[in-house]
Write a protein that holds these residues in place. Structure first.
Motif, PDB file in Angstrom:
ATOM      1  N   GLU A   1      44.588  49.144  40.407  1.00 18.60           N
ATOM      2  CA  GLU A   1      44.471  48.600  39.059  1.00 18.60           C
ATOM      3  C   GLU A   1      45.081  47.213  39.002  1.00 18.60           C
ATOM      4  O   GLU A   1      45.817  46.796  39.894  1.00 18.60           O
ATOM      5  N   TRP A   2      44.731  46.519  37.926  1.00 20.12           N
ATOM      6  CA  TRP A   2      45.438  45.302  37.518  1.00 20.12           C
ATOM      7  C   TRP A   2      46.097  45.586  36.180  1.00 20.12           C
ATOM      8  O   TRP A   2      45.488  46.205  35.291  1.00 20.12           O
ATOM      9  N   LYS A   3      47.323  45.137  36.018  1.00 15.31           N
ATOM     10  CA  LYS A   3      48.033  45.319  34.753  1.00 15.31           C
ATOM     11  C   LYS A   3      48.520  43.965  34.251  1.00 15.31           C
ATOM     12  O   LYS A   3      48.904  43.107  35.042  1.00 15.31           O
ATOM     13  N   TYR A   4      48.527  43.812  32.937  1.00 18.87           N
ATOM     14  CA  TYR A   4      48.932  42.556  32.326  1.00 18.87           C
ATOM     15  C   TYR A   4      50.027  42.803  31.285  1.00 18.87           C
ATOM     16  O   TYR A   4      49.967  43.762  30.512  1.00 18.87           O
ATOM     17  N   TYR A   5      50.997  41.907  31.286  1.00 19.48           N
ATOM     18  CA  TYR A   5      52.125  41.954  30.360  1.00 19.48           C
ATOM     19  C   TYR A   5      52.325  40.561  29.779  1.00 19.48           C
ATOM     20  O   TYR A   5      51.920  39.560  30.381  1.00 19.48           O
ATOM     21  N   ILE A   6      52.991  40.491  28.616  1.00 20.96           N
ATOM     22  CA  ILE A   6      53.345  39.208  28.029  1.00 20.96           C
ATOM     23  C   ILE A   6      54.767  39.300  27.490  1.00 20.96           C
ATOM     24  O   ILE A   6      55.238  40.392  27.116  1.00 20.96           O
ATOM     25  N   THR A   7      55.446  38.164  27.478  1.00 24.72           N
ATOM     26  CA  THR A   7      56.806  38.160  26.935  1.00 24.72           C
ATOM     27  C   THR A   7      56.791  38.440  25.433  1.00 24.72           C
ATOM     28  O   THR A   7      55.878  38.055  24.714  1.00 24.72           O
ATOM     29  N   LYS A   8      57.823  39.132  24.994  1.00 26.77           N
ATOM     30  CA  LYS A   8      57.937  39.547  23.598  1.00 26.77           C
ATOM     31  C   LYS A   8      58.282  38.361  22.703  1.00 26.77           C
ATOM     32  O   LYS A   8      58.751  37.318  23.170  1.00 26.77           O
TER      33      LYS A   8
ATOM     34  N   PHE B   1      53.510  45.493  27.580  1.00 25.56           N
ATOM     35  CA  PHE B   1      52.216  45.739  28.199  1.00 25.56           C
ATOM     36  C   PHE B   1      51.096  45.355  27.247  1.00 25.56           C
ATOM     37  O   PHE B   1      51.160  45.644  26.044  1.00 25.56           O
ATOM     38  N   ILE B   2      50.049  44.690  27.778  1.00 24.91           N
ATOM     39  CA  ILE B   2      48.921  44.324  26.916  1.00 24.91           C
ATOM     40  C   ILE B   2      47.572  44.824  27.424  1.00 24.91           C
ATOM     41  O   ILE B   2      46.660  45.023  26.617  1.00 24.91           O
ATOM     42  N   SER B   3      47.407  45.054  28.737  1.00 21.98           N
ATOM     43  CA  SER B   3      46.078  45.464  29.188  1.00 21.98           C
ATOM     44  C   SER B   3      46.118  46.027  30.609  1.00 21.98           C
ATOM     45  O   SER B   3      46.991  45.687  31.407  1.00 21.98           O
ATOM     46  N   ARG B   4      45.150  46.890  30.903  1.00 16.76           N
ATOM     47  CA  ARG B   4      44.969  47.450  32.244  1.00 16.76           C
ATOM     48  C   ARG B   4      43.493  47.381  32.606  1.00 16.76           C
ATOM     49  O   ARG B   4      42.625  47.660  31.770  1.00 16.76           O
TER      50      ARG B   4
END
Length: 220
Positions: free
Chosen positions: A117-124, A140-143
């Motif tokens: 998988e690919w996972k995406y995160y962003i700073t709060k 977490f924002i997307s997989r």
């Protein structure tokens, strides 16, 4: 005769060494990066003082299964192997302009590999850009499912970024390999804006400046 016996004793060790080498090579063959990520911009010269990653932006590899495992806090950007990438201040890195909503994150693979998988995160909101990046800074924002398949050498993911924050943020992309227990970490330094309507949004209640009683053209 004695010489033949010695060959028979050494040969199995040599075979084991070759097999082990092949297994190691197979497990370490995956490499990839996000095109406008921090390491890629080091190669392009937009980021400087990056250390050896400027020659191999595809090599930011560390333990997988993030965030339960993976690089230690403060070493996420460099995956525990490239400390130059972990330096974090509000002005240290070149930023990519993006807006809230759908943005495309493109990966280049110099050696593709079976993908979990690919996972995406962003700073709060309210994160401190002058402190080392930690798990507690990220949401977490997307997989994207990898299907346990080897991807093509170019992959693009449409990812929705939040519309409730602006300014400098970091997007973290994690490429989880299916059969090695390793992952590749890519941070993207983003100058995040949002498309908002600026100015007076009050709906006019009267038509004015009608040109003539028979005119079909008018202005507010």
């Amino acid at each position: 005769m004695n010489w033949k016996k010695k060959v028979m004793k050494v040969a199995p060790l040599a075979v084991c060494g070759i097999v082990g080498s092949l297994l190691f090579t197979s497990g370490a063959s995956a490499h990839g990066y996000i095109d406008n990520g921090r390491s890629s911009l080091c190669k392009q010269g937009l980021n400087t003082g990056c250390g050896p990653i400027q020659y191999e932006p595809q090599s930011v590899e560390g333990p997988g299964n993030f965030p339960l495992l993976g690089p230690s806090d403060g070493q996420i950007a460099g995956a525990g192997s490239f400390p130059h990438l972990d330096v974090q201040t509000a002005t240290r890195w070149h930023k990519v302009n993006m807006t809230g909503g759908t943005n495309t994150f493109s990966w280049t693979f110099t050696a593709a590999h079976r993908t979990k998988e690919w996972k995406y995160y962003i700073t709060k909101k309210g994160w401190d850009p002058n402190k080392p990046l930690t798990r507690s800074d990220l949401e977490f924002i997307s997989r994207v499912d990898g299907g346990d398949k080897q991807p093509p050498l170019k992959v693009a993911h449409p990812i929705n970024l939040p519309t409730d924050r602006t300014g400098y943020h970091i997007v973290l992309g994690v490429w989880e390999i299916a059969d090695t227990g390793m992952a590749f970490y890519q941070v993207v330094d983003v100058n995040l804006g949002n498309n908002t309507l600026v100015g007076n949004t009050q709906t006019p209640s009267l038509l004015t400046n009608i040109l003539s009683p028979n005119s079909t053209h008018f202005t507010w």
